[in-house]
Design a protein around this motif. Structure first.
Motif, PDB file in Angstrom:
ATOM      1  N   HIS A  47      17.242  -5.266  -2.764  1.00 50.54           N
ATOM      2  CA  HIS A  47      18.421  -4.262  -2.088  1.00 50.54           C
ATOM      3  C   HIS A  47      16.569  -3.672  -0.899  1.00 50.54           C
ATOM      4  CE1 HIS A  47      19.790  -0.886  -2.254  1.00 50.54           C
ATOM      5  NE2 HIS A  47      21.152  -1.361  -3.284  1.00 50.54           N
ATOM      6  N   PRO A  48      17.765  -2.675  -0.023  1.00 51.39           N
ATOM      7  CA  PRO A  48      17.317  -2.105   1.140  1.00 51.39           C
ATOM      8  C   PRO A  48      16.124  -0.644   0.553  1.00 51.39           C
ATOM      9  CG  PRO A  48      18.748  -2.552   1.855  1.00 51.39           C
ATOM     10  CD  PRO A  48      19.262  -2.759   0.453  1.00 51.39           C
ATOM     11  N   ARG A  49      16.327   0.065  -0.549  1.00 50.42           N
ATOM     12  CA  ARG A  49      16.161   0.771  -1.156  1.00 50.42           C
ATOM     13  C   ARG A  49      14.931   1.096  -1.978  1.00 50.42           C
ATOM     14  NH1 ARG A  49      18.942  -0.535  -5.694  1.00 50.42           N
ATOM     15  NH2 ARG A  49      18.253   0.176  -7.478  1.00 50.42           N
ATOM     16  N   LEU A  50      14.664  -0.260  -2.406  1.00 45.21           N
ATOM     17  CA  LEU A  50      13.457  -1.392  -2.664  1.00 45.21           C
ATOM     18  C   LEU A  50      12.173  -1.585  -1.844  1.00 45.21           C
ATOM     19  CD1 LEU A  50      14.282  -2.660  -6.073  1.00 45.21           C
ATOM     20  CD2 LEU A  50      13.725  -0.401  -6.113  1.00 45.21           C
ATOM     21  N   ALA A  51      12.584  -1.712  -0.974  1.00 47.48           N
ATOM     22  CA  ALA A  51      11.936  -2.672   0.358  1.00 47.48           C
ATOM     23  C   ALA A  51      10.516  -1.796   1.176  1.00 47.48           C
ATOM     24  CB  ALA A  51      12.561  -2.977   1.945  1.00 47.48           C
ATOM     25  N   GLU A  52      10.695  -0.298   0.915  1.00 43.88           N
ATOM     26  CA  GLU A  52       9.604   1.284   1.181  1.00 43.88           C
ATOM     27  C   GLU A  52       8.531   1.516   0.153  1.00 43.88           C
ATOM     28  OE1 GLU A  52       9.903   2.465   4.724  1.00 43.88           O
ATOM     29  OE2 GLU A  52      11.096   1.591   5.949  1.00 43.88           O
ATOM     30  N   ASP A  53       9.009   0.561  -1.740  1.00 45.66           N
ATOM     31  CA  ASP A  53       8.263   1.510  -2.617  1.00 45.66           C
ATOM     32  C   ASP A  53       7.276   1.009  -2.502  1.00 45.66           C
ATOM     33  OD1 ASP A  53       7.724   1.901  -5.174  1.00 45.66           O
ATOM     34  OD2 ASP A  53       9.467   1.983  -5.457  1.00 45.66           O
ATOM     35  N   PRO A  54       6.184   1.059  -2.658  1.00 50.64           N
ATOM     36  CA  PRO A  54       4.414   0.369  -2.506  1.00 50.64           C
ATOM     37  C   PRO A  54       4.571  -0.160  -4.225  1.00 50.64           C
ATOM     38  CG  PRO A  54       4.395   2.459  -1.867  1.00 50.64           C
ATOM     39  CD  PRO A  54       5.498   2.324  -1.835  1.00 50.64           C
ATOM     40  N   GLY A  55       5.023   0.487  -5.183  1.00 51.05           N
ATOM     41  CA  GLY A  55       4.961   0.017  -6.329  1.00 51.05           C
ATOM     42  C   GLY A  55       5.680  -0.987  -7.014  1.00 51.05           C
ATOM     43  N   PHE A  56       7.023  -0.982  -5.891  1.00 49.86           N
ATOM     44  CA  PHE A  56       7.884  -2.401  -6.266  1.00 49.86           C
ATOM     45  C   PHE A  56       6.851  -3.563  -4.844  1.00 49.86           C
ATOM     46  CE2 PHE A  56      11.346  -4.692  -5.061  1.00 49.86           C
ATOM     47  CZ  PHE A  56      11.907  -5.094  -5.654  1.00 49.86           C
ATOM     48  N   ALA A  57       6.495  -3.717  -4.260  1.00 50.41           N
ATOM     49  CA  ALA A  57       6.083  -4.606  -3.396  1.00 50.41           C
ATOM     50  C   ALA A  57       4.443  -4.919  -4.173  1.00 50.41           C
ATOM     51  CB  ALA A  57       5.943  -4.175  -2.195  1.00 50.41           C
ATOM     52  N   GLN A  58       3.884  -4.413  -4.749  1.00 57.61           N
ATOM     53  CA  GLN A  58       3.005  -5.078  -5.968  1.00 57.61           C
ATOM     54  C   GLN A  58       3.770  -5.792  -6.937  1.00 57.61           C
ATOM     55  OE1 GLN A  58       0.407  -2.010  -6.536  1.00 57.61           O
ATOM     56  NE2 GLN A  58      -0.572  -1.287  -4.528  1.00 57.61           N
ATOM     57  N   ALA A  59       4.355  -5.334  -7.278  1.00 55.49           N
ATOM     58  CA  ALA A  59       4.658  -6.162  -8.313  1.00 55.49           C
ATOM     59  C   ALA A  59       5.653  -7.092  -7.936  1.00 55.49           C
ATOM     60  CB  ALA A  59       6.311  -4.867  -9.317  1.00 55.49           C
ATOM     61  N   LEU A  60       6.269  -6.871  -6.992  1.00 55.74           N
ATOM     62  CA  LEU A  60       7.220  -8.267  -6.407  1.00 55.74           C
ATOM     63  C   LEU A  60       5.404  -9.296  -6.123  1.00 55.74           C
ATOM     64  CD1 LEU A  60       9.644  -9.847  -6.155  1.00 55.74           C
ATOM     65  CD2 LEU A  60       9.285  -8.697  -3.417  1.00 55.74           C
ATOM     66  N   ALA A  61       4.692  -8.869  -5.425  1.00 49.67           N
ATOM     67  CA  ALA A  61       4.311  -9.507  -5.494  1.00 49.67           C
ATOM     68  C   ALA A  61       3.470 -10.821  -6.311  1.00 49.67           C
ATOM     69  CB  ALA A  61       2.387  -9.095  -4.569  1.00 49.67           C
ATOM     70  N   ARG A  62       3.337  -9.687  -7.357  1.00 53.87           N
ATOM     71  CA  ARG A  62       2.214 -10.818  -8.336  1.00 53.87           C
ATOM     72  C   ARG A  62       3.817 -11.566  -8.997  1.00 53.87           C
ATOM     73  NH1 ARG A  62       1.246  -4.739  -9.919  1.00 53.87           N
ATOM     74  NH2 ARG A  62       3.122  -4.909 -10.862  1.00 53.87           N
ATOM     75  N   GLU A  63       4.673 -10.850  -8.980  1.00 53.46           N
ATOM     76  CA  GLU A  63       6.096 -12.217  -9.272  1.00 53.46           C
ATOM     77  C   GLU A  63       5.956 -13.429  -8.347  1.00 53.46           C
ATOM     78  OE1 GLU A  63      10.756 -12.310  -9.367  1.00 53.46           O
ATOM     79  OE2 GLU A  63      10.187 -10.633  -9.548  1.00 53.46           O
ATOM     80  N   ALA A  64       6.174 -13.571  -7.330  1.00 52.42           N
ATOM     81  CA  ALA A  64       5.750 -14.205  -6.334  1.00 52.42           C
ATOM     82  C   ALA A  64       4.141 -15.382  -6.427  1.00 52.42           C
ATOM     83  CB  ALA A  64       5.716 -13.847  -5.158  1.00 52.42           C
ATOM     84  N   ARG A  65       3.054 -14.646  -7.637  1.00 52.22           N
ATOM     85  CA  ARG A  65       2.305 -15.561  -7.613  1.00 52.22           C
ATOM     86  C   ARG A  65       2.541 -16.258  -9.136  1.00 52.22           C
ATOM     87  NH1 ARG A  65      -0.353 -11.078  -4.979  1.00 52.22           N
ATOM     88  NH2 ARG A  65      -0.644  -9.875  -7.298  1.00 52.22           N
ATOM     89  N   HIS A  66       2.790 -15.506 -10.201  1.00 47.12           N
ATOM     90  CA  HIS A  66       3.316 -16.411 -10.945  1.00 47.12           C
ATOM     91  C   HIS A  66       4.209 -16.909 -10.845  1.00 47.12           C
ATOM     92  CE1 HIS A  66       2.022 -12.777 -13.145  1.00 47.12           C
ATOM     93  NE2 HIS A  66       1.206 -13.206 -12.913  1.00 47.12           N
ATOM     94  N   VAL A  67       5.537 -17.342  -9.829  1.00 47.01           N
ATOM     95  CA  VAL A  67       6.034 -18.241  -9.699  1.00 47.01           C
ATOM     96  C   VAL A  67       5.484 -19.219  -9.638  1.00 47.01           C
ATOM     97  CG1 VAL A  67       8.522 -18.868  -8.336  1.00 47.01           C
ATOM     98  CG2 VAL A  67       8.416 -16.434  -9.256  1.00 47.01           C
TER      99      VAL A  67
END
Length: 67
Positions: A47-67
């Motif tokens: 969602h565009p509102r989350l695209a520039e949230d650094p905390g969300f970006a870090q959480a997404l990167a962790r999720e991607a590594r787990h997948v």
């Protein structure tokens, strides 16, 4: 989901978005075709509102590594 005869939109010039598989508060997941790998892949659009949230970006990167 709705089927059309229109060409699938391309994401970053590579992934053909074919069918929306799900939606959440963070975005949408699409079944997509990757012509380079010649297979279906899942693409998550944030969602565009989350695209520039650094905390969300870090959480997404962790999720991607787990997948």
């Amino acid at each position: 989901m709705k089927q059309t005869t229109e060409p699938a939109p391309l994401l970053v010039g590579r992934y053909a978005l074919e069918e929306q598989l799900g939606r959440s508060r963070t975005g949408m997941v699409w079944r997509s075709r990757d012509p380079l790998l010649r297979r279906s892949v899942a693409v998550k659009l944030i969602h565009p509102r989350l695209a520039e949230d650094p905390g969300f970006a870090q959480a997404l990167a962790r999720e991607a590594r787990h997948v």
